[in-house]
Design a protein around this motif. Sequence first.
Motif, mmCIF file in Angstrom:
data_model
loop_
_atom_site.group_PDB
_atom_site.id
_atom_site.type_symbol
_atom_site.label_atom_id
_atom_site.label_comp_id
_atom_site.label_asym_id
_atom_site.label_seq_id
_atom_site.Cartn_x
_atom_site.Cartn_y
_atom_site.Cartn_z
ATOM 1 N N VAL A 197 0.888 -1.461 -0.050
ATOM 2 C CA VAL A 197 0.250 0.041 -0.242
ATOM 3 C C VAL A 197 0.943 1.669 0.008
ATOM 4 O O VAL A 197 0.133 2.639 -0.011
ATOM 5 C CB VAL A 197 -1.155 -0.382 1.093
ATOM 6 C CG1 VAL A 197 -2.079 -1.369 1.373
ATOM 7 C CG2 VAL A 197 -0.439 -0.191 2.539
ATOM 8 N N ARG A 200 1.965 1.420 -4.503
ATOM 9 C CA ARG A 200 1.440 1.053 -5.181
ATOM 10 C C ARG A 200 -0.321 1.712 -5.197
ATOM 11 O O ARG A 200 -0.836 1.759 -3.968
ATOM 12 C CB ARG A 200 0.936 -0.654 -5.553
ATOM 13 C CG ARG A 200 2.869 -1.640 -5.951
ATOM 14 C CD ARG A 200 2.755 -2.650 -5.325
ATOM 15 N NE ARG A 200 1.221 -3.251 -6.426
ATOM 16 C CZ ARG A 200 0.890 -5.082 -6.000
ATOM 17 N NH1 ARG A 200 1.919 -5.784 -5.919
ATOM 18 N NH2 ARG A 200 -0.253 -5.161 -6.763
ATOM 19 N N PRO A 201 -0.822 1.974 -6.143
ATOM 20 C CA PRO A 201 -2.172 2.226 -5.352
ATOM 21 C C PRO A 201 -2.751 1.145 -5.059
ATOM 22 O O PRO A 201 -2.851 0.368 -5.280
ATOM 23 C CB PRO A 201 -2.897 2.724 -7.150
ATOM 24 C CG PRO A 201 -1.846 2.887 -7.768
ATOM 25 C CD PRO A 201 -0.642 1.980 -7.408
ATOM 26 N N PHE A 202 -4.262 1.152 -4.571
ATOM 27 C CA PHE A 202 -4.460 0.220 -3.662
ATOM 28 C C PHE A 202 -6.166 0.706 -3.392
ATOM 29 O O PHE A 202 -6.538 2.105 -3.171
ATOM 30 C CB PHE A 202 -4.616 0.270 -2.231
ATOM 31 C CG PHE A 202 -3.695 0.991 -1.687
ATOM 32 C CD1 PHE A 202 -5.610 0.744 -0.431
ATOM 33 C CD2 PHE A 202 -3.276 2.321 -0.822
ATOM 34 C CE1 PHE A 202 -5.072 1.876 0.689
ATOM 35 C CE2 PHE A 202 -3.887 3.125 -0.319
ATOM 36 C CZ PHE A 202 -4.452 2.991 0.595
ATOM 37 N N GLU A 203 -6.737 -0.044 -2.874
ATOM 38 C CA GLU A 203 -8.621 0.816 -2.464
ATOM 39 C C GLU A 203 -8.853 -0.759 -1.362
ATOM 40 O O GLU A 203 -8.753 -1.940 -1.218
ATOM 41 C CB GLU A 203 -8.993 0.294 -3.691
ATOM 42 C CG GLU A 203 -11.063 0.450 -2.865
ATOM 43 C CD GLU A 203 -11.457 0.790 -4.647
ATOM 44 O OE1 GLU A 203 -11.815 1.822 -5.170
ATOM 45 O OE2 GLU A 203 -12.468 -0.223 -5.324
ATOM 46 N N ARG A 205 -11.632 -1.428 1.182
ATOM 47 C CA ARG A 205 -13.314 -0.779 0.802
ATOM 48 C C ARG A 205 -14.735 -1.193 2.422
ATOM 49 O O ARG A 205 -13.663 -2.316 2.860
ATOM 50 C CB ARG A 205 -13.704 -1.930 0.144
ATOM 51 C CG ARG A 205 -13.325 -1.586 -1.621
ATOM 52 C CD ARG A 205 -14.369 -1.921 -2.444
ATOM 53 N NE ARG A 205 -13.299 -3.612 -2.597
ATOM 54 C CZ ARG A 205 -12.431 -3.787 -3.889
ATOM 55 N NH1 ARG A 205 -12.159 -2.868 -4.210
ATOM 56 N NH2 ARG A 205 -12.187 -4.999 -3.429
ATOM 57 N N ARG A 210 -14.731 3.267 -0.229
ATOM 58 C CA ARG A 210 -14.077 2.937 -1.080
ATOM 59 C C ARG A 210 -13.319 3.924 -0.545
ATOM 60 O O ARG A 210 -13.106 5.625 -1.159
ATOM 61 C CB ARG A 210 -13.803 2.503 -2.408
ATOM 62 C CG ARG A 210 -14.444 1.698 -2.731
ATOM 63 C CD ARG A 210 -15.212 2.055 -4.013
ATOM 64 N NE ARG A 210 -16.446 0.503 -4.447
ATOM 65 C CZ ARG A 210 -16.069 0.155 -4.935
ATOM 66 N NH1 ARG A 210 -15.399 -0.044 -5.487
ATOM 67 N NH2 ARG A 210 -17.548 -0.709 -4.841
ATOM 68 N N ILE A 211 -11.370 3.644 -0.288
ATOM 69 C CA ILE A 211 -10.815 5.032 0.032
ATOM 70 C C ILE A 211 -9.707 4.418 -0.660
ATOM 71 O O ILE A 211 -8.588 3.042 -0.200
ATOM 72 C CB ILE A 211 -10.318 4.767 2.027
ATOM 73 C CG1 ILE A 211 -11.480 4.619 2.935
ATOM 74 C CG2 ILE A 211 -9.397 5.134 2.611
ATOM 75 C CD1 ILE A 211 -11.701 4.300 4.185
ATOM 76 N N ARG A 212 -8.607 5.576 -1.236
ATOM 77 C CA ARG A 212 -7.186 5.341 -1.731
ATOM 78 C C ARG A 212 -6.625 5.755 -1.473
ATOM 79 O O ARG A 212 -5.202 5.663 -1.789
ATOM 80 C CB ARG A 212 -7.931 5.446 -3.152
ATOM 81 C CG ARG A 212 -8.815 4.225 -4.029
ATOM 82 C CD ARG A 212 -9.308 5.069 -5.798
ATOM 83 N NE ARG A 212 -10.051 4.168 -5.983
ATOM 84 C CZ ARG A 212 -9.214 3.139 -7.224
ATOM 85 N NH1 ARG A 212 -9.054 3.869 -7.681
ATOM 86 N NH2 ARG A 212 -10.639 2.233 -7.608
ATOM 87 N N ARG A 213 -6.490 6.517 -0.214
ATOM 88 C CA ARG A 213 -5.104 7.901 -0.070
ATOM 89 C C ARG A 213 -4.971 7.072 1.451
ATOM 90 O O ARG A 213 -5.262 6.130 2.462
ATOM 91 C CB ARG A 213 -6.208 8.800 0.858
ATOM 92 C CG ARG A 213 -5.031 9.636 1.313
ATOM 93 C CD ARG A 213 -5.108 11.127 0.756
ATOM 94 N NE ARG A 213 -3.736 11.673 1.393
ATOM 95 C CZ ARG A 213 -3.829 13.332 1.258
ATOM 96 N NH1 ARG A 213 -4.566 14.008 1.975
ATOM 97 N NH2 ARG A 213 -2.377 13.642 2.100
ATOM 98 N N GLU A 260 -7.783 -3.430 -1.814
ATOM 99 C CA GLU A 260 -7.128 -5.207 -3.286
ATOM 100 C C GLU A 260 -5.932 -3.615 -3.281
ATOM 101 O O GLU A 260 -5.880 -2.670 -3.634
ATOM 102 C CB GLU A 260 -7.980 -4.551 -4.745
ATOM 103 C CG GLU A 260 -7.786 -5.244 -5.811
ATOM 104 C CD GLU A 260 -9.101 -5.025 -7.117
ATOM 105 O OE1 GLU A 260 -10.474 -4.513 -6.021
ATOM 106 O OE2 GLU A 260 -8.932 -5.708 -7.557
ATOM 107 N N PHE A 262 -3.545 -2.929 -6.917
ATOM 108 C CA PHE A 262 -3.788 -2.341 -7.827
ATOM 109 C C PHE A 262 -2.297 -3.092 -8.799
ATOM 110 O O PHE A 262 -1.338 -2.607 -8.427
ATOM 111 C CB PHE A 262 -4.270 -1.505 -8.566
ATOM 112 C CG PHE A 262 -5.667 -0.992 -7.821
ATOM 113 C CD1 PHE A 262 -6.820 -1.611 -9.046
ATOM 114 C CD2 PHE A 262 -6.407 -0.585 -7.069
ATOM 115 C CE1 PHE A 262 -7.868 -1.744 -8.704
ATOM 116 C CE2 PHE A 262 -7.274 -0.302 -6.479
ATOM 117 C CZ PHE A 262 -8.809 -1.191 -7.506
#
Lengths: 262, 262, 262
Positions: A197, A200-203, A205, A210-213, A260, A262
């Motif tokens: 994390v 890499r980009p991640f999510e 949930r 959905r949190i990506r930061r 997840e 990516f």
Amino acid sequence: MPSGLITLTTDFGQADHFVGVMKGVILGIAPRARIVDITHEIAPYSVTDASFVVGQAWRYFPKGTIHVVVVDPGVGTSRRPLLAEAGGHFFVAPDNGVLSMIYEDSPHKVRVISNPKLMRKQISRTFHGRDVFAPASAHLASGIAPPQFGKLIRDYVRSWNTKPLHLAEQVWRGTILSVDRYGNLITNFQIDEFAGVKTRPFEMRAGTVRIRRLALNYAETEIGELFVIAGSSGYLEIAANQASAASRLGCSAGAAIELELF
Amino acid sequence: MPSGLITLTTDFGQADHFVGVMKGVILGIAPRARIVDITHEIAPYSVTDASFVVGQAWRYFPKGTIHVVVVDPGVGTSRRPLLAEAGGHFFVAPDNGVLSMIYEDSPHKVRVISNPKLMRKQISRTFHGRDVFAPASAHLASGIAPPQFGKLIRDYVRSWNTKPLHLAEQVWRGTILSVDRYGNLITNFQIDEFAGVKTRPFEMRAGTVRIRRLALNYAETEIGELFVIAGSSGYLEIAANQASAASRLGCSAGAAIELELF
Amino acid sequence: MPSGLITLTTDFGQADHFVGVMKGVILGIAPRARIVDITHEIAPYSVTDASFVVGQAWRYFPKGTIHVVVVDPGVGTSRRPLLAEAGGHFFVAPDNGVLSMIYEDSPHKVRVISNPKLMRKQISRTFHGRDVFAPASAHLASGIAPPQFGKLIRDYVRSWNTKPLHLAEQVWRGTILSVDRYGNLITNFQIDEFAGVKTRPFEMRAGTVRIRRLALNYAETEIGELFVIAGSSGYLEIAANQASAASRLGCSAGAAIELELF
């Protein structure tokens, strides 16, 4: 060797006489013992909560510390009282899984406490904190050797593995271990295992959110913003700057989450 | 002889500076004193609550312990500060009945604290915990003899007898002494005196609710079920499995209940 | 010289593992340290609240006491950790103004804590209570001299002056410093400076409410009545007999009030 240091973790709260009574019993048997409160505000009956709190705190204490954990929904039934040794520390607790995170962290030996001479003479059906666990910790602090308490056992209760489940190539299902005072959600994704994390980009949930930061600290985020942070506990946490992530997401301990990469 | 062990029971809560100030005053006078919190979460001004909590806890501590109890709605008036001795323990408290359960349990001697040298120089009108009770306990722990504090008195305040009232052949009216964190209602029916509930049919009445079940432990009851249990405090308690009996019955401390044996 | 006495004031609450972890870290480094809780119930992130509480409590402890204050909204940013000395006491806290009331009371020296040998090896971004402040206090208690921690600084954060503002001939605008458990409002009008309220008619204004009564104690007032009282903290307080002045006035910490002497 057990030192004279005894920590207490219970769900007794601090308004009643229960904690004071336990301290009195300990000091009556071991007058020089030093008692340190970890918390008495475990959610009532929450073995999971207590397991997390003591699992976080114990390793910071000096070796020889005796940790008493009394969250005991099965008090008065045949559930056994335990004396465990792990990592040079001692643990006195009911056999209900509350020591699971210690078992996971360290090689350990577990005994059943069965010697009636090391308990109070009359054992109530509702307050083994006073009648069994406090006296055991005090006798241990006074120099009674662990084998005097009872036999080694192997069939003690351990909770199901709290590690995340691998669902698909880069998808895991985890769970919320604990919600802290600030409303931060502590997940069971260990930072070291999910270091991806950071690069890499991640999510993440949780319900429909959905949190990506990933934030490095609270100050770099907006007030109220939801983000993932590498928590001080060694796990990924979901937090909100000066707000409660738990309220924002409607989540509490035990809730399922997904990660997840990516 | 007083040991260096001092317990604290107050209604100050834990959010303010009051408890910290009392601890500082004690350690300023008696640097080697060992302070043990019983609770600071007595309901504000509730002398009854404090009386129950300290009445439960004191006997478990070693002899020589000094118990400071500060629940003091009359602070600033002419109510007297007391130093009591009972059962080898010492008690420092306002003269408002808060030591009633100790007086009931043990032969006792009660002194008024009147020696200004054993108080702070300036006595505020609102914080005798800091100015009178903490210094008294610390001077006592430091070896000042009880007669130095003031004269023995006999007209100290005692609460009306909290024993159940005999209403008819096999019917008693009692009262709720305390409600614990779990919502259990602790009655003033002592188990030893009302052992009949263990062998004979009975009915405990609280408002419109009638309870006829005595349980040996929580686990044998249904979730939510109301029952009577021989509590760890030595009194009969009304409890509900993983629920609050207090909420179910709408009862709090001071409520009347009835017990009938058949 | 620092004694082995360490006080803790935080906004961590008592339900989580944070406080237990800090105590473990301290006792791991300084096994003979004596830890005293002042409070862990500071309102989350409230530097003002913590400043008031520690400003009230510290002076009552013996000289040489080490006071650890962890209310730290800027954790993980470049805000500095401090070691301050004042009045023979030691203070370990973040540089966010939380020591302002100590700076006001006493001549003081302030150092930045920069020596990594006196911190934990890994410094998290969210829990400096564990990684920086607890170890610093324990090393200090173990005899490490203050200059070993880091350099003296002069540009530490101090809050704007909390003294009342002189508005007109006999009119001042003040502020509420703190609200205690009973709902009493502690103002920043120092009793010694505004002793006029004891001898002259006055009016204290909070919102639309005007209070003209000074009471010597609670017992002389009516239940529910609002009045001004010379509080034990050394400030004028607005109180209500067996009621919450804060609820009655809808005021909290930071609210403006006015005082006029006639």
